[in-house]
Design a protein around this motif. Structure first.
Motif, PDB file in Angstrom:
ATOM      1  N   LYS A 161      32.401  -2.269  -5.653  1.00  0.00           N
ATOM      2  CA  LYS A 161      33.636  -3.050  -5.517  1.00  0.00           C
ATOM      3  C   LYS A 161      34.537  -2.438  -4.462  1.00  0.00           C
ATOM      4  N   SER A 162      34.665  -1.102  -4.496  1.00  0.00           N
ATOM      5  CA  SER A 162      35.528  -0.426  -3.520  1.00  0.00           C
ATOM      6  C   SER A 162      35.139   1.037  -3.387  1.00  0.00           C
ATOM      7  N   ALA A 163      35.515   1.598  -2.246  1.00  0.00           N
ATOM      8  CA  ALA A 163      35.394   3.036  -2.008  1.00  0.00           C
ATOM      9  C   ALA A 163      36.725   3.492  -1.444  1.00  0.00           C
ATOM     10  N   GLU A 164      37.301   4.548  -2.012  1.00  0.00           N
ATOM     11  CA  GLU A 164      38.640   4.986  -1.594  1.00  0.00           C
ATOM     12  C   GLU A 164      38.768   6.493  -1.668  1.00  0.00           C
ATOM     13  N   ILE A 165      39.708   7.016  -0.886  1.00  0.00           N
ATOM     14  CA  ILE A 165      39.995   8.445  -0.882  1.00  0.00           C
ATOM     15  C   ILE A 165      41.037   8.726  -1.957  1.00  0.00           C
ATOM     16  N   VAL A 166      40.771   9.702  -2.809  1.00  0.00           N
ATOM     17  CA  VAL A 166      41.706  10.087  -3.871  1.00  0.00           C
ATOM     18  C   VAL A 166      42.543  11.265  -3.378  1.00  0.00           C
ATOM     19  N   THR A 167      43.853  11.125  -3.426  1.00  0.00           N
ATOM     20  CA  THR A 167      44.746  12.211  -2.991  1.00  0.00           C
ATOM     21  C   THR A 167      45.628  12.728  -4.119  1.00  0.00           C
ATOM     22  N   ASP A 168      45.524  12.110  -5.294  1.00  0.00           N
ATOM     23  CA  ASP A 168      46.338  12.522  -6.441  1.00  0.00           C
ATOM     24  C   ASP A 168      45.489  13.369  -7.378  1.00  0.00           C
ATOM     25  N   LEU A 169      45.763  14.672  -7.403  1.00  0.00           N
ATOM     26  CA  LEU A 169      45.001  15.588  -8.245  1.00  0.00           C
ATOM     27  C   LEU A 169      45.130  15.236  -9.721  1.00  0.00           C
ATOM     28  N   ALA A 170      46.268  14.647 -10.095  1.00  0.00           N
ATOM     29  CA  ALA A 170      46.526  14.290 -11.494  1.00  0.00           C
ATOM     30  C   ALA A 170      45.520  13.255 -11.994  1.00  0.00           C
ATOM     31  N   GLU A 171      45.041  12.390 -11.091  1.00  0.00           N
ATOM     32  CA  GLU A 171      44.052  11.382 -11.507  1.00  0.00           C
ATOM     33  C   GLU A 171      42.787  12.041 -12.023  1.00  0.00           C
ATOM     34  N   LEU A 172      42.380  13.125 -11.377  1.00  0.00           N
ATOM     35  CA  LEU A 172      41.177  13.828 -11.810  1.00  0.00           C
ATOM     36  C   LEU A 172      41.411  14.569 -13.123  1.00  0.00           C
ATOM     37  N   GLU A 173      42.650  15.018 -13.339  1.00  0.00           N
ATOM     38  CA  GLU A 173      42.972  15.769 -14.555  1.00  0.00           C
ATOM     39  C   GLU A 173      43.043  14.879 -15.785  1.00  0.00           C
ATOM     40  N   LYS A 174      43.445  13.631 -15.613  1.00  0.00           N
ATOM     41  CA  LYS A 174      43.632  12.753 -16.769  1.00  0.00           C
ATOM     42  C   LYS A 174      42.438  11.829 -17.034  1.00  0.00           C
ATOM     43  N   THR A 175      41.448  11.828 -16.138  1.00  0.00           N
ATOM     44  CA  THR A 175      40.270  10.974 -16.294  1.00  0.00           C
ATOM     45  C   THR A 175      39.139  11.773 -16.917  1.00  0.00           C
ATOM     46  N   THR A 176      38.508  11.210 -17.959  1.00  0.00           N
ATOM     47  CA  THR A 176      37.437  11.913 -18.655  1.00  0.00           C
ATOM     48  C   THR A 176      36.061  11.387 -18.232  1.00  0.00           C
ATOM     49  N   LEU A 177      35.070  12.239 -18.442  1.00  0.00           N
ATOM     50  CA  LEU A 177      33.697  11.876 -18.111  1.00  0.00           C
ATOM     51  C   LEU A 177      33.148  10.859 -19.104  1.00  0.00           C
ATOM     52  N   SER A 178      32.172  10.108 -18.672  1.00  0.00           N
ATOM     53  CA  SER A 178      31.495   9.154 -19.544  1.00  0.00           C
ATOM     54  C   SER A 178      30.811   9.895 -20.689  1.00  0.00           C
TER      55      SER A 178
END
Length: 602
Positions: free
Chosen positions: A324-341
């Motif tokens: 659907k999309s490919a994007e650059i992530v610049t917010d470190l908080a997104e990685l901290e609050k997202t859990t693995l499958s």
């Protein structure tokens, strides 16, 4: 004498079948549609190429044994075979498929889905099961693929499976260190690991390998998916992930340190490395451009891969349509609050696994990345629906990362009005072919770059900006790919020391390699399956499930295994090498009689 008579018979069939009837002629009376009485044999026309003569003879004998009248339509090459197939001049076509991505979705989507690029099947249940399985993880989809096989083979008999092949290559063990030569189940052979037995030859002698096709489709990774460029583009363009020799998705030898699938199976994160530069060609030598392969190039490459209109003659769109999309992530908080499958672990923790320096900042510009200081780039790929198998497609050569700057500077044409005679796109083989048109415009993100080619070979040089000083820096400086289309000639070249590797040794030639003092045979499982494809338009087999099932249960796979001296394995569909569904085709002459009788009563 018997062999000569058989050859003359086959040549006669070839001459008689050489005139191609149109599909309309076939449908209107090119074949006797009479089912005949209970004592009349039903005629079946089997289409194939001369290279498959042994298989065609076995199929013919099995069908004759079960009461069919068999006509063999043997064509000399793929072009004439395709012409006969397109014209509809067959009931059964000897076909094969290799799943080069290592995932079962690739093994079925293009072949059997109603809108598949190579499909002759239109069945709503088949479509539903293919789509359902694509949303499931590996521990969930076995049941679904079992049901798919049963619908495809058992219930509808759209195909008749023959066997699963091994994969084999011969290696000159006096020149190369065989332990450094990989033989993967799916992916093309990687050159960067290969080393000479005498390591001092790395810079002075070329590694010489071979492929059958010398006319290259395109050196733009999204514009080709065939034997002419799969190995070449695999070694010219780095990807977000790779496949191990056993088809596991890993980051080893890729552009990423680690990857993570988020809860919901629709978001995929990739932590990029900063030690790969694009290579270019100057005066027939590879040079380091100094341009880093970064997140901007990844987004650009995947955007064009998923857009069927990004280039003329886009041949790999179906592999990436789930992006659907490919994007650059610049917010470190997104990685901290997202859990693995399926886990409580965060995406950040997964991406940081085994890193020397943890993440302190995410940057949007590749020139600002400095992994030693904790400054990284992260790309997020989002799929149109939960689709765990997207990772396998991202490991395919068509997902190779190209330079956004370079490709945009060359592809200035209008896609809708593209003219092959006047417009020269990125990756056109004319730009690397020796002669007046030579103007090498390639930018390689992988371990090697193509310098030049002619009708006989292609010459590659290692990328001086690829993983310098690491275990993945290419060992050998130069690689020559010889174009040898005949298997016997390729084997002779291997035995004489003219080439160092022959990938694709035929089963009937294994013993010649094994007996040679200077050679070593490497053999492994493969994802290659050979099967019979039923004609689904304009023939009696197109309309009658009973007739197709009578053919299906005439096939005795044990006879194929015996002929190939155990160098084949049983298969039920193109999924068989990838998923153990437990399905098995067992020849049954009583069922053949039953289905033939039902067919005659229709």
């Amino acid at each position: 004498m018997k062999k000569k008579l058989l050859t003359l018979t086959l040549l006669l069939v070839l001459v008689l079948s050489g005139c191609v009837k149109t599909k309309s002629e076939v449908e209107s009376g090119g074949k006797d549609d009479s089912k005949g009485g209970s004592n009349e044999k039903v005629q079946i026309e089997v289409l194939g190429m001369g290279s498959g003569e042994e298989d065609l003879n076995i199929v013919r004998d099995q069908l004759i044994k079960n009461g069919f009248d068999v006509k063999l339509n043997i064509q000399p090459d793929y072009g004439t075979f395709s012409a006969q197939k397109d014209a509809g001049n067959f009931d059964l076509a000897l076909s094969s498929w290799t799943t080069v991505t290592g995932n079962p979705d690739y093994a079925v989507r293009a072949l059997f889905k109603s809108d598949g690029a190579n499909s002759m099947v239109k069945d709503a249940k088949v479509d539903e099961l293919i789509d359902q399985a694509s949303t499931e993880t590996a521990d969930e989809y076995t049941k679904t693929y079992k049901q798919l096989e049963q619908q495809l083979v058992t219930e509808k008999a759209f195909i008749a499976p023959l066997y699963n092949s091994f994969k084999a290559q011969g290696v000159n063990k006096e020149v190369l260190n065989p332990d450094t030569v990989r033989l993967a189940k799916s992916r093309a052979i990687p050159w960067e690991t290969i080393d000479f037995k005498k390591t001092e030859q790395r810079a002075t002698e070329p590694l010489v390998t071979q492929q059958a096709i010398g006319d290259l489709t395109s050196l733009d990774p999204i514009k080709g998916n065939d034997g002419s460029i799969n190995t070449l583009n695999t070694n010219m363009y780095v990807r977000l992930v790779n496949l191990t020799d056993e088809d596991e998705v890993v980051s080893d030898g890729s552009l990423s340190y680690n990857y993570a699938m988020a809860e919901g199976n629709s978001d995929y994160y990739f932590l990029l490395r900063d030690d790969i530069h694009f290579a270019a060609v100057s005066k027939e030598k590879a040079v380091d451009t100094g341009e880093r392969v970064g997140a901007e190039d990844v987004v650009f490459s995947l955007d064009r891969a998923k857009d069927m209109d990004s280039v003329p003659d886009h041949r790999t769109y179906s592999l990436h349509e789930h992006i659907k999309s490919a994007e650059i992530v610049t917010d470190l908080a997104e990685l901290e609050k997202t859990t693995l499958s399926g886990s409580d672990q965060t995406v950040l923790a997964a991406l940081e696994n085994d890193l020397d320096t943890k993440l302190s900042a995410l940057v949007g510009n590749k020139t600002e990345a400095d992994n030693s200081k904790g400054n990284y780039q992260v790309v997020k790929v989002t799929t149109t629906e939960p689709f765990p198998q997207v990772l396998n497609y991202l490991a395919h050569q068509s997902a190779g990362i190209v330079s956004e700057k370079q490709v945009k500077s060359i592809n200035t044409y209008d896609v809708a009005s593209f003219n092959i005679d006047t417009d020269i796109p990125y990756g056109d083989q004319r730009t690397v072919t020796e002669g007046a048109n030579y103007n090498n415009q390639l930018y390689a993100s992988g371990p090697y770059i193509l310098v030049k080619k002619n009708d006989y070979q292609a010459d590659f040089v290692k990328n001086p900006g690829y993983r310098t000083g690491s275990d993945f820096e290419p060992k050998v400086s130069n690689v020559t790919v010889r174009f040898i289309d005949d298997a016997d000639s390729a084997l002779s070249a291997l035995r004489n020391g003219e080439i160092h590797i022959f990938n694709g040794v035929p089963e009937t030639k294994y013993d010649l390699v094994e007996k040679a003092d200077n050679l070593q045979l490497q053999k492994s499982d493969s994802n290659a399956v050979t099967y019979l494809q039923f004609n689904t338009a304009g023939r009696e087999v197109s309309q009658s499930e009973n007739l197709r099932k009578a053919v299906l249960f005439s096939i005795n796979q044990d006879e194929f295994l015996n002929y190939y001296q155990g160098n084949k394995k049983k298969a039920y569909s193109t999924v068989s090498p990838l998923v153990d569904t437990g399905n098995e085709l067992v020849a049954d002459s009583d069922k053949v009689k039953e289905f033939l009788e039902a067919y005659r009563k229709e």
